[in-house]
Design a protein around this motif. Structure first.
Motif, short mmCIF file in Angstrom:
data_model
loop_
_atom_site.label_atom_id
_atom_site.label_comp_id
_atom_site.label_asym_id
_atom_site.label_seq_id
_atom_site.Cartn_x
_atom_site.Cartn_y
_atom_site.Cartn_z
N HIS A 66 0.81 -1.21 0.00
CA HIS A 66 0.00 0.00 0.00
C HIS A 66 0.85 1.27 0.00
N GLU A 67 1.95 1.27 0.74
CA GLU A 67 2.82 2.44 0.74
C GLU A 67 3.50 2.61 -0.60
N ARG A 68 3.88 1.54 -1.25
CA ARG A 68 4.48 1.65 -2.59
C ARG A 68 3.49 2.23 -3.58
N ILE A 69 2.23 1.81 -3.48
CA ILE A 69 1.19 2.34 -4.36
C ILE A 69 1.02 3.83 -4.08
N ALA A 70 0.93 4.22 -2.81
CA ALA A 70 0.76 5.63 -2.45
C ALA A 70 1.95 6.47 -2.92
N GLU A 71 3.15 5.93 -2.84
CA GLU A 71 4.34 6.66 -3.31
C GLU A 71 4.25 6.93 -4.81
N VAL A 72 3.81 5.93 -5.57
CA VAL A 72 3.66 6.11 -7.03
C VAL A 72 2.57 7.12 -7.33
N VAL A 73 1.48 7.06 -6.59
CA VAL A 73 0.35 7.98 -6.81
C VAL A 73 0.79 9.43 -6.62
N PHE A 74 1.51 9.71 -5.55
CA PHE A 74 1.84 11.08 -5.21
C PHE A 74 3.20 11.54 -5.73
N ALA A 75 3.92 10.69 -6.44
CA ALA A 75 5.25 11.04 -6.94
C ALA A 75 5.23 12.12 -8.01
N SER A 76 4.16 12.18 -8.80
CA SER A 76 4.11 13.11 -9.92
C SER A 76 3.44 14.43 -9.59
#
Length: 98
Positions: free
Chosen positions: A27-37
């Motif tokens: 879940h944290e990896r998904i959140a990191e990808v979501v908010f990275a851009s």
């Protein structure tokens, strides 16, 4: 798949903090990808594709569940659905168009 099944109920303590999920690795990896851009629009398939390109073994179901949790927590906004896939926005303030 058990990971996402246990996180579908976002009223659980696991989803109450910004990224404090019960299964932090996926879940944290998904959140990191979501908010990275920064501010952007995307679908669950877009995020899943980015994760696959980074060789993360995370299911599309887990991505959908995480996006739902983030939306319910007010961290994402789901845009009006004009296609078969919902689009999400990291800009949570409502926009009005003329």
């Amino acid at each position: 798949m058990a990971n996402s099944a246990q996180c579908q109920n976002c009223t659980r303590r696991a989803c109450q903090d910004k990224y404090a999920f019960h299964y932090p690795n996926s879940h944290e990896r998904i959140a990191e990808v979501v908010f990275a851009s920064g501010a952007c629009h995307f679908t669950a398939n877009d995020i899943h594709g980015k994760l696959e390109s980074n060789r993360a073994n995370i299911s599309l179901e887990a991505v959908n569940d995480t996006l739902l949790c983030l939306t319910k927590r007010g961290k994402l906004r789901q845009l009006p659905q004009f296609s078969s896939q919902p689009f999400y926005d990291t800009n949570i303030r409502a926009c009005t168009y003329l």
